[in-house]
Enzyme design. Structure first.
Site, PDB file in Angstrom:
ATOM      1  N   HIS A 172      -1.007  13.440  67.528  1.00  0.00           N
ATOM      2  CA  HIS A 172      -0.213  14.607  67.929  1.00  0.00           C
ATOM      3  C   HIS A 172       1.094  14.580  67.149  1.00  0.00           C
ATOM      4  CE1 HIS A 172       2.140  16.612  71.523  1.00  0.00           C
ATOM      5  NE2 HIS A 172       2.108  17.378  70.449  1.00  0.00           N
ATOM      6  N   MET A 200       6.663  11.438  66.426  1.00  0.00           N
ATOM      7  CA  MET A 200       7.907  12.194  66.625  1.00  0.00           C
ATOM      8  C   MET A 200       8.880  11.894  65.491  1.00  0.00           C
ATOM      9  SD  MET A 200       8.487  11.621  70.677  1.00  0.00           S
ATOM     10  CE  MET A 200       7.116  11.739  71.842  1.00  0.00           C
ATOM     11  N   MET A 215       1.082  21.967  76.091  1.00  0.00           N
ATOM     12  CA  MET A 215       2.121  21.028  76.556  1.00  0.00           C
ATOM     13  C   MET A 215       2.555  21.425  77.964  1.00  0.00           C
ATOM     14  SD  MET A 215       2.457  18.898  74.039  1.00  0.00           S
ATOM     15  CE  MET A 215       3.678  17.932  74.939  1.00  0.00           C
ATOM     16  N   ASP A 228      -1.157  17.950  77.844  1.00  0.00           N
ATOM     17  CA  ASP A 228      -0.301  16.831  77.466  1.00  0.00           C
ATOM     18  C   ASP A 228       1.037  16.922  78.201  1.00  0.00           C
ATOM     19  OD1 ASP A 228       0.877  14.678  76.261  1.00  0.00           O
ATOM     20  OD2 ASP A 228       0.766  15.474  74.217  1.00  0.00           O
ATOM     21  N   HIS A 238      -4.515   8.623  72.246  1.00  0.00           N
ATOM     22  CA  HIS A 238      -3.560   9.663  71.845  1.00  0.00           C
ATOM     23  C   HIS A 238      -2.309   9.002  71.247  1.00  0.00           C
ATOM     24  CE1 HIS A 238      -1.843  13.764  72.261  1.00  0.00           C
ATOM     25  NE2 HIS A 238      -0.721  13.171  72.618  1.00  0.00           N
ATOM     26  N   ASP A 277       1.379   9.709  69.648  1.00  0.00           N
ATOM     27  CA  ASP A 277       2.466  10.694  69.609  1.00  0.00           C
ATOM     28  C   ASP A 277       3.429  10.400  68.470  1.00  0.00           C
ATOM     29  OD1 ASP A 277       2.030  12.512  71.828  1.00  0.00           O
ATOM     30  OD2 ASP A 277       2.239  10.752  73.103  1.00  0.00           O
ATOM     31  N   SER A 330      -1.891   7.999  76.229  1.00  0.00           N
ATOM     32  CA  SER A 330      -0.889   8.057  75.172  1.00  0.00           C
ATOM     33  C   SER A 330      -0.247   6.685  75.030  1.00  0.00           C
ATOM     34  CB  SER A 330       0.197   9.075  75.504  1.00  0.00           C
ATOM     35  OG  SER A 330       1.309   8.841  74.643  1.00  0.00           O
ATOM     36  N   MET A 385       4.568  15.783  66.346  1.00  0.00           N
ATOM     37  CA  MET A 385       5.740  16.538  66.804  1.00  0.00           C
ATOM     38  C   MET A 385       6.787  16.400  65.711  1.00  0.00           C
ATOM     39  SD  MET A 385       5.445  15.301  70.744  1.00  0.00           S
ATOM     40  CE  MET A 385       4.375  13.954  70.247  1.00  0.00           C
TER      41      MET A 385
HETATM   42  C1  DX5 Z   1       5.268  14.054  75.136  1.00  0.00           C
HETATM   43  C2  DX5 Z   1       4.030  13.421  74.528  1.00  0.00           C
HETATM   44  C3  DX5 Z   1       3.039  13.007  75.555  1.00  0.00           C
HETATM   45  C4  DX5 Z   1       3.537  11.962  76.488  1.00  0.00           C
HETATM   46  C5  DX5 Z   1       2.773  12.046  77.771  1.00  0.00           C
HETATM   47  O1  DX5 Z   1       6.122  14.431  74.136  1.00  0.00           O
HETATM   48  O2  DX5 Z   1       3.398  14.337  73.650  1.00  0.00           O
HETATM   49  O3  DX5 Z   1       1.806  12.622  74.970  1.00  0.00           O
HETATM   50  O4  DX5 Z   1       3.469  10.685  75.995  1.00  0.00           O
HETATM   51  O5  DX5 Z   1       3.343  11.135  78.650  1.00  0.00           O
HETATM   52  P1  DX5 Z   1       3.237  11.277  80.230  1.00  0.00           P
HETATM   53  O6  DX5 Z   1       1.767  11.261  80.566  1.00  0.00           O
HETATM   54  O7  DX5 Z   1       3.955  10.076  80.703  1.00  0.00           O
HETATM   55  O8  DX5 Z   1       3.889  12.579  80.597  1.00  0.00           O
HETATM   56 ZN    ZN Z   2       1.226  13.964  72.947  1.00  0.00          ZN
END
Ligand code: DX5
Ligand code: ZN
Length: 229
Positions: A70, A41, A141, A176, A37, A39, A12, A72
């Site tokens: 991904h 948000m 998750m 994840d 990956h 993320d 990620s 969110m």
């Molecule tokens: C959390 C994200 C993850 C996160 C994982 O909201 O969706 O992808 O970056 O990070 P680690 O591996 O550090 O838990």
């Molecule tokens: Zn993620």
């Protein structure tokens, strides 16, 4: 994107240097990442803000493997075409993000991407029971989404249930949150094949010391594929 259940490590870039994404993506791929990956948000569905479609589009030329985006965010549907245009290979939406996840997955596939559906830790496996014929990936998750570096929440029973529900359908199970050499074998034994890892890949490395990323990726893969897996 041919389907297989081999272990795929998906770093990620939430844990990368935010001033240097192109070089960071090239470094993790050179060092053995299978997928990248991303993320996304929105400061609404989760209490943090990251990348809009313009940023994701700028990452695309640097990604030679699979760009796994991904979301969110809520709502999802107004942004699907923008993330398709940005070049996402896999686009994952949360089942909790709105009342019409079925329509969302249809729209993601109609836009030419693989469709993923993510489950927060509090959401049961049964929430995706009627989506398995249209999803390409279920993201389990193992933290509450929003931040990297959180402690792993054990969801192995949910992963095992999903693996049984999926049967021989070509659906990936992605994990994840909090994946490292200790937790990777647990989820792989339960049936996962895509392992997202942020802090456990980027820890100790940099674009000037990318071999640390390689060692971290190899260690997670070895743990995941190790005895008992
Ligand atoms: C959390 C994200 C993850 C996160 C994982 O909201 O969706 O992808 O970056 O990070 P680690 O591996 O550090 O838990
Ligand atoms: Zn993620």
């Amino acid at each position: 994107m041919p389907f297989d259940r081999s272990i795929k490590i998906a770093p990620s870039i939430l844990s990368a240097d935010f001033a240097n994404f192109g070089a960071e993506i090239r470094a993790i791929e050179d060092q053995g990442a299978d997928w990248v990956h991303v993320d996304v948000m929105d400061g609404h569905f989760v209490p943090n803000l990251t990348f809009g479609p313009m940023a994701v589009k700028a990452f695309r030329p640097h990604v030679k493997t699979v760009m796994d985006v991904h979301l969110m965010i809520a709502p999802v549907d107004p942004y699907i075409d923008a993330y398709a245009d940005a070049g996402a290979d896999v686009l994952t939406a949360h089942v909790e993000a709105g009342p019409h996840i079925h329509r969302t997955l249809q729209a993601i596939k109609a836009a030419g991407m693989k469709a993923g559906v993510a489950l927060n830790p509090g959401t049961p496996a049964e929430a995706v029971a009627h989506l398995l014929d249209m999803a390409d990936l279920i993201c389990v998750m193992t933290v509450n989404p929003g931040f990297g570096g959180q402690k792993f929440i054990d969801m192995t029973a949910k992963v095992r249930a999903l693996r049984a529900m999926i049967g021989d359908r070509e659906v990936h199970i992605e994990i994840d949150g909090g994946v490292d050499t200790g937790t990777a074998p647990l989820v792989v034994q339960a049936g996962a094949d895509v392992l997202v890892a942020g802090s456990a890949v980027f820890r100790g490395g940099s674009v000037d010391a990318p071999e640390v990323y390689g060692a971290n990726i190899r260690a997670i893969r070895a743990a995941a594929e190790g005895p008992g897996a």
